[in-house]
Design an enzyme around this catalytic site. Sequence first.
Site, PDB file in Angstrom:
ATOM      1  N   CYS A   1     -11.668   3.027   1.636  1.00 22.12           N
ATOM      2  CA  CYS A   1     -11.592   4.404   1.120  1.00 22.12           C
ATOM      3  C   CYS A   1     -12.746   4.755   0.206  1.00 22.12           C
ATOM      4  O   CYS A   1     -12.573   5.470  -0.778  1.00 22.12           O
ATOM      5  CB  CYS A   1     -10.282   4.632   0.356  1.00 22.12           C
ATOM      6  SG  CYS A   1      -9.001   5.333   1.377  1.00 22.12           S
ATOM      7  N   ASN A   2     -13.921   4.212   0.471  1.00 18.87           N
ATOM      8  CA  ASN A   2     -15.061   4.533  -0.385  1.00 18.87           C
ATOM      9  C   ASN A   2     -16.308   4.722   0.481  1.00 18.87           C
ATOM     10  O   ASN A   2     -17.196   3.871   0.509  1.00 18.87           O
ATOM     11  CB  ASN A   2     -15.261   3.425  -1.420  1.00 18.87           C
ATOM     12  CG  ASN A   2     -16.079   3.910  -2.585  1.00 18.87           C
ATOM     13  OD1 ASN A   2     -17.159   4.476  -2.394  1.00 18.87           O
ATOM     14  ND2 ASN A   2     -15.589   3.734  -3.786  1.00 18.87           N
TER      15      ASN A   2
END
Length: 833
Positions: A402-403
Amino acid sequence: MATIKSPQDTDGYNADVEKLRDEEYPMLNGSIYLDHAGTTPYPKSLMDRFAHEMTSNLFGNPHSASASSQLSTSRIEDIRLRVLQFFNADPADFDVVFVANATAGIKLVAEAMRALPGGFDYAYHQLSHTSLVGVREEARKSVCVDDGQVDGWLAGDCPFGNDDSTDSTVLFAYPAQSNMDGRRLPSSWTRQLRQHKTPGVKRTYTLLDAASLVCSSPLDLSHPETAPDFTVLSFYKIFGFPDLGALIVRREASDVFNTRRYFGGGTVDMVVCLREQWHASKGHHLHERLEDGTLPVHSIVALGLAMDVHESLFGSMQKVAAHTQFLTRRLHDGLRSLRHGNNEHVCTIYSSDINNQTGSTFDNGPIIAFNICNSLGAWMSLTEFEKLATLKQFHIRTGGVCNPGGIASALGLQTWEMKHNFTSGFRCGTDNDIMAGKPTGVIRVSLGAMSTVSDVDKFVDFVGEFYRDDSLPFRQPEPALLPHRKEPRLHIQAISVYPIKSCGGFQVPPGVNWEVRPEGLAWDREWCLVHRGSGQALSQKRHPRMALIRPWLDFERGELRVTYEGHDAPPDLPKGITVPLSKNPEVFRHHLGSARSMSSRVCGEEIVAQTYASAEINNFFSGVLEVPCVLARFPPGGEGKSMRHSKAHLQKHQGKQYPASSSCPGLPSPPESDSERSSERRILLSNESPILAISMASLDALNKEIKLKGGREVSAAVFRANVVVASSVSPASSLQETTPYGEDNWSTLRIGHHNFKMLGSCRRCHMVCINQETAEKSEEPFVTLSKTRRFDGKVFFGTHMCYTPGAEALAEPLSKEAQHPTIRVGDVVRPDL
Ligand SMILES: *Cc1c(COP(=O)(O)O)cnc(C)c1O
């Protein structure tokens, strides 16, 4: 060299944690928890206390006068205050809004900012979590910034403002700590940006994503004037339970919420619906206006207990920070010290070197992001790693975590490359995690208050046991280094690809490693031009000016730049156009208008390619060629039918009969050679298209013949080869390999580290008579070729070949070269006769 701290050096380590582990975390059941950045395990005593609380008290809906309701109301207000105290925040300056999680807090801010008159402009740091990135969709303008750009902003170079009449409101968001690699970003940014005055900017608000930081560190909001305007976090990440988050608002910034549109139950004093539409929001506290619907009463009650239990088990957050920092250093040093037998590192670590306190301005939280290479430098598949780690009872996270921006910068992935990977089938969490020789994600190990030295050591031992290769790898001596070989050496003199079929070539610059695939060189004939009416792919044979259409592959910017070098272009035409390298359908639509598929006939074979609908692009090509045509791109990875069909055959003049190859089904030819309807099976464009090689010795011989007859020499370019092979020694000493047309008898080639199989001579047509510099036609070299190189009525020059993954691709361990095969100018070429 990493220095391993001695076991006595237990600075900050809280050994008491070891004693409570078995008692408090029976649910681990022998497994080792290393995903605290995902969530942290909840202690048993918290669950016991929560059960006790729930069975001893009745908590009702807060909005009534009953005893149960009153109990809820007073408990919630107590806990709201305790949350502020946990972060040293004065209730006079801050308010807490309970939300489901950090993401819900971010959305509340985004929703309010969007409703401001004129909306807002949004800047977010590159290391932002996906939930912060998504805010950009609500903004008028948005920009992703790295450290340098933030510094530039503080020095006066604001990404917004100045350019239009209305003053803008700006929101700057960043993570206090990256959830990808644990990097911590300066807390001073909020103060500096607040003080910074930019012409054209009304006000700059700051949103701090503290979700990752607060898991293992104190967050100090004791100075409201320097604190972020909005701070978001998730409590489950600190305490393991309850599933609850908070948005902490600096009261001074609460005006932002005045224009919020939606109101939910519990946030209004009065609502009228009939005839008139009117409502009065609750006014006293900000949280009353923002907490839509019934509060998660029982979760808030649990939060109070969670804070108690956490403190009794682990002490203050300062203590937790020291404990996790000690363990992180140990983990970092342990992973760094793992080396293969040949001394290469096992782990490539992306988190900043936390021992390097002096050099770096940023410190690092208890998260280590890394990838594993084998002793030959090939990347370990994340999916494979995760499978084994799971089997060995480790809880870890792998992938993009999620980055998106953090992953891209750590792994050096360009935007177009990520889109390209996406269109080539990569998705978060799929097996396909090494693409074009690069990993697409990371292994993330994160520690927390309940982690111990034993957890860390077991993990390091695990990586060492399964991924360290002690045997010194067998290194095959390079042909170039063999001492007494008498044969002259050959090398690659030039490498070219032809990104648009039949148009100009792109010379691979010296020193650049170019990817070879079983289907050919990367980017070779990725596009073609198709006649609007007939759907036929255009060829230089009929449209010689195509030679003057020059493509340039710009990997920095992720685009193919195309110019026309002729002097006869219509005056109103642009000098060139650009086409994105990425195949993302989104890009097609946004950038280029809608793309559509078109079936097209090439040499009598039907192909399906995606055509660009962009008028700018198609007008350019139609304009320079004076033919109504459109640009088309082939579908990824062997979908659809190919425009290239089988045609290269071993010719009668080629002495040997080679056994049929299994790795090169069919005997394909590049489309530049003569076209003839073939009864051979059709091949897929991107699967089996070959590489065309020519030899300088043959060209020299041909030119000698041409000159004998008083003709003009031709350049290698007319043969539109991918690979030009030349002798590395003087022609005088030439032996068999450099004899002209020796390539007719080659059966395999070894180039650099890789094997290629010869597929047969290349049959030629009049296209070789087109000067690739000027697009002028002459009769040479075809006339001379017809005299000297005609067999069975056909004319041949050059040879087809394809890459055949050799033993090294099947060997264990896989080498870096086999994982991502490349060739480059200057590579040694060794034919096997
Ligand atoms: C976990 C995390 C989030 C998202 O938290 P949710 O609880 O899923 O809303 C956002 N930012 C960072 C830095 C995180 O670590």
